[in-house]
Design a protein around this motif. Structure first.
Motif, PDB file in Angstrom:
ATOM      1  N   SER A 168      39.808  31.805  53.934  1.00  0.00           N
ATOM      2  CA  SER A 168      39.254  32.181  52.630  1.00  0.00           C
ATOM      3  C   SER A 168      37.818  32.663  52.773  1.00  0.00           C
TER       4      SER A 168
ATOM      5  N   SER B 297      34.471  35.611  51.557  1.00  0.00           N
ATOM      6  CA  SER B 297      34.131  37.033  51.520  1.00  0.00           C
ATOM      7  C   SER B 297      34.583  37.708  52.805  1.00  0.00           C
TER       8      SER B 297
ATOM      9  N   ASN C 138      36.948  43.996  43.005  1.00  0.00           N
ATOM     10  CA  ASN C 138      36.519  43.163  44.133  1.00  0.00           C
ATOM     11  C   ASN C 138      36.347  43.949  45.426  1.00  0.00           C
TER      12      ASN C 138
ATOM     13  N   GLU D 270      40.768  37.522  43.894  1.00  0.00           N
ATOM     14  CA  GLU D 270      39.673  36.554  43.844  1.00  0.00           C
ATOM     15  C   GLU D 270      38.724  36.708  45.029  1.00  0.00           C
ATOM     16  N   ARG D 271      39.107  37.459  46.051  1.00  0.00           N
ATOM     17  CA  ARG D 271      38.297  37.628  47.257  1.00  0.00           C
ATOM     18  C   ARG D 271      37.454  38.890  47.169  1.00  0.00           C
ATOM     19  N   GLN D 272      36.178  38.777  47.496  1.00  0.00           N
ATOM     20  CA  GLN D 272      35.312  39.946  47.571  1.00  0.00           C
ATOM     21  C   GLN D 272      35.519  40.632  48.918  1.00  0.00           C
TER      22      GLN D 272
ATOM     23  N   GLN E  66      44.651  39.809  46.878  1.00  0.00           N
ATOM     24  CA  GLN E  66      43.781  38.656  46.638  1.00  0.00           C
ATOM     25  C   GLN E  66      42.585  39.072  45.778  1.00  0.00           C
TER      26      GLN E  66
END
Length: 238
Positions: A99, A101, A149, A122-124, A120
């Protein structure tokens, strides 16, 4: 990058996944079959992707093929081959990624960065490449697909200064070269994740063994018979 697309009021149905053909330009009549291949691969990989995410992956493939000549994005022009060797190939690493950045070095057309960003949200994700045209394509497709993102950056890795929890690459021929350029961009307790065809040689692993914990993950890419591996590395001195 907008291009006029033929629209129709009907939906292309693929198993239980309805794919609205509006907005697709290159996939055309192949859309139902390609959507079915993608849905089956997602099921085999145990990825929890929504119908919207599946449609977004197909729209990315459509735009990749549509703008290929203008941006010199890929040598693969057959839609099914591109789906398997680009999109599904990148999907195979999703469940294995740590998980945090993410920086994708030498991202090219956004592989795997765009695929990860779609799967994903939610991931930058930062997509880095020195090729201005390819980064321009990623900026435009990210805007069209609503990937808030995703941050595309046109730069050489040596000139980039931010740090990330995960650094990926699909383009480096040498694992040692990847480690050399990626390590300065890695946050404390971060991971380097290199997509490779064949597993690294004993010589490569021995050269890195003193400084890195190395995990070689054999990937099974649906419909692809070639060898694929993900090499996950974390620093020993942290």
């Amino acid at each position: 990058m907008s291009a006029s697309a033929k629209t129709t009021s009907s939906s292309a149905r693929t198993g239980n996944i309805p794919i609205d053909p509006t907005g697709f330009v290159k996939l055309g009549a192949q859309l139902p079959a390609l959507a079915n291949i993608l849905a089956q691969a997602i099921n085999e990989l145990s990825l929890p992707l929504s119908e919207t995410q599946q449609r977004t992956l197909l729209l990315y493939l459509d735009q990749l093929l549509l703008w290929n000549k203008a941006y010199n994005l890929t040598a693969i022009t057959d839609p099914e081959e591109a789906l398997i060797k680009h999109v599904i190939d990148c999907l195979s690493i999703i469940t294995h990624l740590p998980s945090g950045s993410l920086l994708d070095i030498g991202t090219g057309a956004g592989l795997p960065a765009v695929i990860i960003a779609i799967c994903q949200p939610e991931r930058q994700c930062t997509a880095l490449d020195s090729n201005q045209k390819k980064i321009r394509f990623i900026k435009q497709i990210s805007s069209e697909l609503g990937l808030s993102n995703m941050q595309p950056i046109a730069s050489r890795i040596e000139a980039h200064e931010a740090s990330y929890d995960v650094v990926t690459s699909r383009a480096f021929a040498s694992l040692i070269d990847f480690v050399e350029v990626a390590q300065p961009r890695l946050a404390d307790n971060g991971y380097l994740c290199a997509m490779k065809g064949k597993a690294p040689s004993d010589e490569e692993l021995q050269a890195l063994d003193n400084d890195w914990h190395i995990k070689t993950i054999k990937l099974k890419v649906p419909r692809l018979h070639d060898s694929r591996h993900l090499i996950e590395m974390s620093a020993k001195n942290v």
